[in-house]
Design an enzyme around this catalytic site. Structure first.
Site, PDB file in Angstrom:
ATOM      1  N   LYS A  28       0.809  -1.199   0.000  1.00  0.00           N
ATOM      2  CA  LYS A  28       0.000   0.000   0.000  1.00  0.00           C
ATOM      3  C   LYS A  28       0.858   1.272   0.000  1.00  0.00           C
ATOM      4  O   LYS A  28       0.646   2.169  -0.826  1.00  0.00           O
ATOM      5  CB  LYS A  28      -0.877  -0.043   1.260  1.00  0.00           C
ATOM      6  CG  LYS A  28      -1.861   1.049   1.379  1.00  0.00           C
ATOM      7  CD  LYS A  28      -2.480   0.928   2.740  1.00  0.00           C
ATOM      8  CE  LYS A  28      -1.379   0.973   3.782  1.00  0.00           C
ATOM      9  NZ  LYS A  28      -1.756   1.564   5.034  1.00  0.00           N
ATOM     10  N   THR A  29       1.807   1.316   0.916  1.00  0.00           N
ATOM     11  CA  THR A  29       2.655   2.503   1.007  1.00  0.00           C
ATOM     12  C   THR A  29       3.447   2.682  -0.285  1.00  0.00           C
ATOM     13  O   THR A  29       3.623   3.790  -0.779  1.00  0.00           O
ATOM     14  CB  THR A  29       3.624   2.375   2.193  1.00  0.00           C
ATOM     15  OG1 THR A  29       2.869   2.030   3.345  1.00  0.00           O
ATOM     16  CG2 THR A  29       4.336   3.680   2.441  1.00  0.00           C
TER      17      THR A  29
ATOM     18  N   ARG B 157       0.837  -8.601  10.877  1.00  0.00           N
ATOM     19  CA  ARG B 157       2.106  -7.878  11.030  1.00  0.00           C
ATOM     20  C   ARG B 157       3.281  -8.807  10.790  1.00  0.00           C
ATOM     21  O   ARG B 157       4.390  -8.378  10.536  1.00  0.00           O
ATOM     22  CB  ARG B 157       2.257  -7.286  12.446  1.00  0.00           C
ATOM     23  CG  ARG B 157       1.325  -6.165  12.829  1.00  0.00           C
ATOM     24  CD  ARG B 157       1.178  -5.124  11.801  1.00  0.00           C
ATOM     25  NE  ARG B 157       0.023  -5.433  10.947  1.00  0.00           N
ATOM     26  CZ  ARG B 157      -0.216  -4.843   9.783  1.00  0.00           C
ATOM     27  NH1 ARG B 157       0.616  -3.947   9.321  1.00  0.00           N
ATOM     28  NH2 ARG B 157      -1.269  -5.166   9.042  1.00  0.00           N
TER      29      ARG B 157
ATOM     30  N   GLN C 219      -9.087  -3.520   8.343  1.00  0.00           N
ATOM     31  CA  GLN C 219      -8.142  -2.975   9.312  1.00  0.00           C
ATOM     32  C   GLN C 219      -8.656  -1.719   9.992  1.00  0.00           C
ATOM     33  O   GLN C 219      -7.891  -0.916  10.505  1.00  0.00           O
ATOM     34  CB  GLN C 219      -6.802  -2.682   8.629  1.00  0.00           C
ATOM     35  CG  GLN C 219      -6.088  -3.939   8.180  1.00  0.00           C
ATOM     36  CD  GLN C 219      -4.676  -3.660   7.709  1.00  0.00           C
ATOM     37  OE1 GLN C 219      -3.822  -3.239   8.477  1.00  0.00           O
ATOM     38  NE2 GLN C 219      -4.440  -3.894   6.430  1.00  0.00           N
TER      39      GLN C 219
ATOM     40  N   ASP D 247      -4.305   8.110   3.050  1.00  0.00           N
ATOM     41  CA  ASP D 247      -3.856   6.802   3.516  1.00  0.00           C
ATOM     42  C   ASP D 247      -4.777   6.334   4.641  1.00  0.00           C
ATOM     43  O   ASP D 247      -5.391   7.153   5.313  1.00  0.00           O
ATOM     44  CB  ASP D 247      -2.418   6.950   4.030  1.00  0.00           C
ATOM     45  CG  ASP D 247      -1.773   5.616   4.301  1.00  0.00           C
ATOM     46  OD1 ASP D 247      -2.320   4.592   3.851  1.00  0.00           O
ATOM     47  OD2 ASP D 247      -0.716   5.595   4.960  1.00  0.00           O
ATOM     48  N   GLU D 248      -4.860   5.031   4.877  1.00  0.00           N
ATOM     49  CA  GLU D 248      -5.684   4.482   5.968  1.00  0.00           C
ATOM     50  C   GLU D 248      -7.086   5.082   5.950  1.00  0.00           C
ATOM     51  O   GLU D 248      -7.608   5.541   6.972  1.00  0.00           O
ATOM     52  CB  GLU D 248      -5.031   4.759   7.329  1.00  0.00           C
ATOM     53  CG  GLU D 248      -3.611   4.298   7.459  1.00  0.00           C
ATOM     54  CD  GLU D 248      -3.466   2.813   7.703  1.00  0.00           C
ATOM     55  OE1 GLU D 248      -4.475   2.074   7.563  1.00  0.00           O
ATOM     56  OE2 GLU D 248      -2.349   2.379   8.024  1.00  0.00           O
TER      57      GLU D 248
END
Length: 735
Positions: free
Chosen positions: A35-36, A613, A251, A220-221
């Site tokens: 994603k980043t 994670r 998430q 983002d997010e």
DNA sequence: CCTTTATTTTTTTTT
DNA sequence: AAAATAAAGG
């Protein structure tokens, strides 16, 4: 720049996102799907390929950590400093706009930011001054209420009037609080967002200017945006700016802070022509870990639907360790860290994640005993520590004597014989004269309104601050800070404190000087100049940042240490080896969230975040008994463990060196024959025991808490749902 | 008015 | 169990 560099190593979905030409994009990006990377490459694409100016792009993240990471990777990719770019958190960017346009926003130029601690103080003060009973209306609850309203974009005037006296009081205090803030130029976290929103609403010209200026906004997010944040973005975007929202509904873990997953659903309607792009290939975890995560999250309803897969290796099974108490758990985890390091791995590649900050203490102790370096994120934040806030208060006074909050904070720290009574007199003086506390000090002395002793004390306080501020223009930032912590007597004051605590505080104060030294004012673009105002002094900028930044990038970043943090702060990070600690019913899922379906689903998403994670190896631990708030509690393994198919789990056998007391093993399903403590209290029920209650009917005992007359059990009733019952009252009948 | 001691309360996650 | 708050003693 070579365009192929930007897209070559991407998969189809990623490439579509990076090179998108649609008006808007909604990117549903699963955990570990790059994603980043997509965000950073997208920005690079816009700049390098589409020729967009770096100042026409805005990228919004949630945490400072994420913003920093994005800036870093941008600089790496583009080879230019990303300083002047509009990359930051919602709060950070909104603050930037408010600083630029303080007049239009109706704020003084040097408005102060309140952190939640300051906010609570102020709420308490407002309540005290208006005789609101703080036992009937807990200040925390009122604070919560105010923030909730602000997150929804409601001012006190917008709150529906109600005949209910409780709701009425909430509304009144909110109103009074608003007034005080406005009078004193105080701005809390929620206010930053709310103001920034109103800034657009009330200044159409300004809004038009920025809509013209910005070509692209990236969020983002996105699943964690609350309504005010989303409204703000929508307003700024207008119908000219292209928006890319990146998020993962699985998430979403900030519902309690007003985050609204519905925003994801609404996006395609609100932004016509929005293209939906799904990133479903996971590059992070092994097949085993991903399968476990998928299995857990599949228990949630109403998902947008995503199918994460990986080409990665099968990987090791997930290790599950059942500790008999939290000490044992911590010891086991410390052993694991040790082994990991002995195998030649970096400790920094291993993380220990937990549900609540309170769990960190035991872990810390065990790591300390084993001599393992560790680093804790979160918990008590650096800039929120008492001693740091005191030092900051003195620094604020150097710039602005009329900062009442700071005066109240330090007028008697270190103790200089100015008690509650004296301050009361000063306060009422200030109120009568309509002046600041500082001025009321001067006036009170001039008019002999104080007792003799108090007069000289107050005078010495005034003198101290005046003395310290003499000649600071000549000094470097860190010299000012060090000058202040020395001469204010704060160092001396904390040195006197007994135990290690005092020393730790002195250390922190010295760390503040360090932070000042490292503070790079260049990083904060000087906002005032654009508007023709006086540029902010370095000190003013430093103080502003202290309020918005947790300051957890401070000490020993370079030592190779295990990472300890809550699941919430772990979002967005990845580690080769991850330990999820304390997977017990009541702790995770947390007791406060497990009675409602919505809360439970958010907990499950949190579990999903935790599991994903891990890159290579995941270790899950739970303790059968845990000391929490000073009481021994027994609990069953978390349902999230059971939701992982057993084929992915290998249970760790106990080492026979650890003799575990038989006494602490309540078994699922059996009558209670265990637990000396429980036997002594002659508890008639065991976990899993079927019981009958006169009102609620039949149910199953699932959890204990407390002991003696305070012993409570949680019973899942077949019809009446789940209840906590005090054993000595409930008259349960064992079946 | 300050310091020490007793009592009560709080126990989720964060910008 | 620890922290915050209240009350007592100096």
């Amino acid at each position: 720049m070579d365009i192929s560099l930007l897209v070559d190593q991407l998969n189809d979905g990623q490439r579509n996102a990076v090179a998108a030409s649609s008006p808007h994009q909604l990117v549903l990006a699963g955990a570990g799907s790059g994603k980043t990377r997509v965000l950073v490459h997208r920005i690079a694409w816009l700049l390098e390929v589409e020729g967009v100016s770096p100042f026409a792009v805005m990228a919004v993240t949630f945490t400072n950590k994420a913003a920093k990471e994005m800036k870093g990777r941008l600089e790496e990719l583009l080879n230019v400093p990303a300083n002047g770019m509009w990359v930051g958190t919602f709060h950070g960017l909104a603050h930037r706009f408010l600083k630029l346009h303080w007049r239009e926003a109706g704020l003084p130029q040097h408005f102060q930011i309140l952190d939640s601690d300051d906010q609570l103080r102020l709420v308490k003060r407002v309540m005290r001054e208006n005789n609101v009973d703080d036992s009937r209306y807990p200040p925390k609850q009122i604070q919560w209420f105010i923030n909730e309203q602000k997150d929804e974009g409601r001012r006190a005037a917008h709150v529906m009037p109600s005949s209910d006296p409780f709701a009425k009081t909430l509304r009144e205090v909110y109103y009074l609080y608003e007034q005080i803030c406005q009078q004193n130029g105080l701005v809390d976290f929620g206010e930053i967002l709310l103001r920034a929103h109103e800034l657009w609403l009330e200044n159409p010209d300004l809004l038009a200017h920025y809509q013209q200026r910005f070509r692209n906004i990236l969020v983002d997010e996105f699943q964690d945006t609350n309504n005010i944040q989303y409204a703000w973005i929508r307003l700024l975007a207008g119908n000219k700016v292209s928006v890319m929202a990146v998020g993962d509904d699985d998430q979403s873990i900030y519902g309690w802070r007003g985050a609204n997953i519905g925003n994801i659903r609404d996006f395609q309607q609100d932004f016509p022509g929005a293209e939906l792009i799904k990133l479903e290939q996971n590059y992070r975890s092994t097949k085993t870990i991903l399968a476990a995560a998928n299995a857990v999250i599949s228990n949630n309803s109403g998902r947008l639907g995503k199918n994460l897969f990986t080409d990665g290796a099968e990987g090791e099974p997930i290790r599950l360790y059942s500790a008999f108490n939290e000490q044992d758990e911590a010891r086991y985890i410390a052993d694991q860290v040790d082994n990991w390091a002995k195998e030649g791995n970096a400790r920094a590649d291993m993380a220990i994640l937990y549900r609540s900050n309170a769990q960190s203490r035991t872990l810390e102790e065990a790591l300390l005993r084993a001599g393992i370096p560790y680093r804790i994120y979160g918990g008590q934040r650096f800039y929120e520590r008492l001693e740091i806030k005191n030092a900051l208060a003195y620094l604020r006074l150097l710039l602005n004597r009329d900062d009442d909050g700071s005066v109240e904070r330090v007028i008697n720290v270190p103790a200089r014989a100015i008690g509650e009574k004296t301050v009361d007199i000063l306060r009422s003086f200030a109120r009568d004269q309509g002046c600041s506390l500082w001025k009321s000090c001067e006036l009170a002395i001039a008019n002999n309104a104080l007792p003799k002793r108090a007069t000289s004390s107050v005078q010495s306080f005034l003198d101290l601050v005046d003395e310290m501020s003499a000649g600071i223009e000549e000094l470097e930032l860190q010299e000012i800070v060090s000058h202040v912590i020395e001469n204010s007597g704060l160092i001396e004051h904390h040195k006197k404190e007994k135990g290690e605590k005092g020393q730790a505080r002195v250390d922190n104060l010295e760390e503040l000087v360090n932070a000042a030294r490292q503070f790079d004012a260049d990083e904060e673009p000087d906002l005032a100049e654009e508007d023709g105002d006086q540029p902010l002094s370095e000190l003013a900028q430093f103080l502003d940042r202290a309020a918005l930044d947790a300051g957890d990038g401070q000490a020993d970043e370079y030592e190779d240490a295990v990472q300890l943090m809550t699941l919430h702060s772990a979002k967005g990070l990845e580690f080769p080896q991850v330990v999820l600690a304390g997977l017990e019913e009541g702790l995770f899922p947390h007791k406060m969230s497990m009675d409602e379906a919505e809360g439970l689903e958010e907990e499950r998403r949190l579990a999903y975040v935790g599991i994903t994670r891990a890159m290579d190896q995941l270790i899950i631990t739970h303790a059968e008994s845990r000391r929490l708030y000073g009481q021994e509690n027994f609990s069953t393994p978390s349902r999230f463990i059971r939701e992982i198919p057993s084929e992915y789990i290998s249970e760790v056998r106990l080492k026979n060196t650890v003799s575990r007391p038989l006494s602490a093993r309540p078994k699922l399903g059996g009558a209670i024959t265990t637990g000396r403590k429980l036997l002594d209290d002659s508890l008639p029920y065991g976990l899993g025991q079927r019981v009958l209650h006169a009102m609620f009917g039949e149910g199953t005992v699932v959890q204990f808490e407390g002991q003696g007359n305070g012993l409570r059990v949680q019973v899942n009733f077949d019809d009446a749902g789940s209840k906590w019952l005090v054993v000595s009252f409930a008259k349960l009948e064992a079946l």
